[in-house]
Design an enzyme around this catalytic site. Structure first.
Site, mmCIF file in Angstrom:
data_model
loop_
_atom_site.group_PDB
_atom_site.id
_atom_site.type_symbol
_atom_site.label_atom_id
_atom_site.label_comp_id
_atom_site.label_asym_id
_atom_site.label_seq_id
_atom_site.Cartn_x
_atom_site.Cartn_y
_atom_site.Cartn_z
ATOM 1 N N GLU A 91 0.788 -1.155 -0.120
ATOM 2 C CA GLU A 91 -0.068 0.128 0.315
ATOM 3 C C GLU A 91 0.965 1.229 0.092
ATOM 4 O OE1 GLU A 91 -2.704 -0.484 3.400
ATOM 5 O OE2 GLU A 91 -4.190 -1.511 2.161
ATOM 6 N N GLU A 122 5.644 -22.209 8.639
ATOM 7 C CA GLU A 122 6.210 -21.308 9.727
ATOM 8 C C GLU A 122 7.202 -21.936 10.702
ATOM 9 O OE1 GLU A 122 3.339 -20.592 13.359
ATOM 10 O OE2 GLU A 122 2.446 -19.987 11.361
#
Length: 314
Positions: A91, A122
């Site tokens: 963004e 992970e």
């Protein structure tokens, strides 16, 4: 001790993995009562983040210094934390006119993990180490680990490797600062320059850290990058002035920004932006200082891109 038992013991002590006493009977509540419970817990998030402003400020100063030396900010996370890092990274270019390479996001499991959970990705520090190695980390870069639980192996591996390579390191978590002093986190603590620990407490649904923890992390990342961009001259007054003109909406927003700040008409704003190749900063200096296109550009170079200083001729 087995790897599984070590993880079990860690989870017992982390605040994000505890039961919330306010929601013990949430499964028997009405729809509205459930929503009130969730909302009441969400109200605690901003206050938790507020306690971390001194640490967020330190993180901002590190990133500003890195960017001034052509460094990068690399977010590293898994699951919700990883997605929030990627979201903040993608963004910033259209909002503040920076190149996409300057702020990047790494998520355990790669790009496909943005849309579908990649369970197990992970669980290995070596995955984080590999991804950091692939980024060719330099001393002027900043690597920011994001992990609500603090213990995510992918994130720990990435941050520790970044520190070994000489980069600045940050960590955003929603567990207590004292958790860093637990024996199992001692190697991580020594690898982190600044930790932001917004203690939001147990989730309304035990362990569902996409909720309060995710909200806190989003707030912290917003605060960090927005403040960094202000400090780098990407904002004039309280308006974005370094937008990338990637679509019609942003071109019209640029005209409105110029009109609001300078008081010129729509046609005058359009004319000025056209002359400056839709570079809002240049148009503002041209109009506010009453100077030519070339003079406006020279003033912005002299002021390192700060519009207020360029208008004042400093």
């Amino acid at each position: 001790m087995s790897k599984e038992k070590l993880l079990f013991d860690q989870l017992q002590y982390l605040t994000t993995e505890q039961r919330n006493s306010a929601s013990m009977d949430i499964d028997s509540r009405s729809t509205e009562e459930i929503l009130v419970l969730i909302n009441n817990e969400d109200k605690k998030v901003a206050s938790a983040v507020e306690t971390q402003i001194p640490y967020i400020a330190k993180a901002v100063e590190i990133i500003v210094g890195a960017f001034q030396k052509d460094g990068r900010l690399i977010y590293v996370g898994a699951g919700t934390s990883g997605r929030l890092g990627v979201l903040d990274a993608v963004e910033c270019p259209p909002t503040f006119g920076i190149e996409p390479e300057i702020i990047q996001g790494l998520i355990a499991g790669g790009e496909k993990a943005m849309f579908r959970a990649q369970e197990g990705a992970e669980d290995y520090e070596e995955n984080g180490i590999r991804d950091i190695n692939n980024k060719n980390i330099k001393e002027d870069d900043v690597v920011c680990g994001i992990a609500a639980s603090l213990r995510t192996p992918y994130v720990i591996g990435a941050v520790r490797r970044a520190k070994q390579l000489g980069a600045h390191t940050l960590f955003v978590t929603t567990n207590t600062r004292s958790s860093f002093y637990l024996p199992e986190f001692s190697k991580l603590a020594s690898a982190v320059d600044v930790a932001v620990c917004s203690e939001v407490g147990p989730e309304i649904i035990m362990g569902s850290t996409r909720m309060k923890s995710g909200t806190a992390q989003k707030l912290v990342l917003n605060m960090i990058t927005t403040t960094v961009m202000i400090r780098l001259g990407k904002v004039y007054e309280n308006m974005m002035i370094d937008l990338q003109m990637t679509n019609l909406k942003l071109r019209e927003r640029a005209k409105r920004i110029v009109m609001i700040i300078t008081g010129v008409s729509y046609d005058e704003a359009t004319d000025s932006l056209t002359k400056s190749n839709f570079y809002v900063k240049t148009s503002l200096v041209m109009i506010k200082a009453g100077v030519s296109l070339e003079e406006a550009r020279l003033r912005l170079i002299k002021s390192n891109g700060f519009v207020r200083a360029a208008i004042e001729g400093k």
